[in-house]
Design a protein around this motif. Structure first.
Motif: not given
Length: 284
Positions: A4, A7, A43, A248, A251, A254, A257-258, A261
């Motif tokens: 997290r 990312t 998405e 979510d 992806s 990572p 989610g998207g 999100d």
């Protein structure tokens, strides 16, 4: 947690690069936002498996790209900005009639509502960034950076503040049937975080650009309102995810989610900034 953070770090670097480049070439921001619009709509539709209907999916992604791009139009062509959106609505109406045997009317309404919300809000963000939008300085690099950071940063910081406040202090559930992990204490922490972040933005821009005038009262008021609205945006899309039985929207990020999100709490906040920017000064 490690994934997290990595990312998030990559996302911050990309965002800063776009802000720096976009400060000198606004079209870069427009193109980036149009791509974001396409990903968000993709998405959203995939959540309900509407990506399996190629004609519907491709048509929506086309308009998701075109509508924000057209928002870049300047005088005298800016009067035609609404045309792509109207054509999108008209196309959905035509689809509902011509393909009524294969596409359910509730799927058309799901598509029309979500894609309209996403494309309009992303387009407004683009308009805020490159037009005068209450600053009188559309081509000033500091204003481009300010609007991007303010529009995106407040909801994101409010969301982070809510997460940490809820983790350590959360006792009373906010909406257990929609999002079991959200608490009243977390919501309060999020509102305070978003509001305080607005002051921080003002201080930083004043520190970096000593010749600017920051209207802290407006910043705090809009940040306070948007910190509350961001909660409803987040919960609204949580309901959609529950109805679609997914965790979510994607992806692509990572650990997060998207992309939707991350933008669910942002979308409903952008029009508030736009409305206030037409009446009050934020930064001069």
């Amino acid at each position: 947690m490690k994934t997290r953070l990595i990312t998030s770090g990559i996302g911050i670097v990309v965002a800063l690069a776009l802000i720096i480049l976009g400060s000198y070439f606004n079209i870069i921001i427009t193109i980036a936002l149009s791509i974001v619009s396409v990903i968000l709509c993709g998405e959203y539709l995939s959540a309900k498996k509407l990506n399996k209907d190629i004609k519907l999916f491709a048509t929506c992604l086309f308009f998701a790209l075109i509508i924000p791009l057209m928002s870049y139009m300047k005088e005298p062509f800016d009067r035609f900005r609404f045309v792509p959106f109207y054509l999108f609505v008209l196309t959905m109406c035509i689809f509902s009639v011509v393909f009524h045997k294969t596409i359910k009317v509730e799927d058309i309404m799901f598509t029309l509502t979500g894609v309209s919300l996403i494309t309009i809000c992303i387009s407004l963000l683009n308009v805020i960034v490159w037009t005068e939008a209450g600053t009188g300085a559309a081509d000033d690099s500091k204003h481009t950076a300010f609007w991007i950071i303010f529009c995106l940063g407040i909801p994101w910081l409010a969301d982070s503040g809510a997460y940490f406040a809820g983790s350590y202090l959360g006792k009373h559930k906010l909406c257990p049937n929609i999002s079991p992990n959200k608490t009243v204490e977390g919501a309060i922490g999020g509102i305070l975080s978003g509001t305080l972040f607005a002051l921080l933005i003002g201080f930083i821009f004043k520190l970096i650009y000593g010749d600017v005038t920051i209207y802290y009262g407006v910043l705090v008021l809009v940040a306070f309102i948007n910190s509350i609205i961001s909660i409803f945006g987040d919960l609204t899309f949580s309901i959609i995810k529950r109805s679609c039985k997914i965790k979510d929207f994607g992806s692509i990020m990572p650990g997060h989610g998207g992309l939707l999100d991350r933008f669910d709490s942002v979308l409903l906040c952008i029009p508030v900034v736009y409305i206030f920017s037409q009446t009050f000064y934020f930064i001069m």
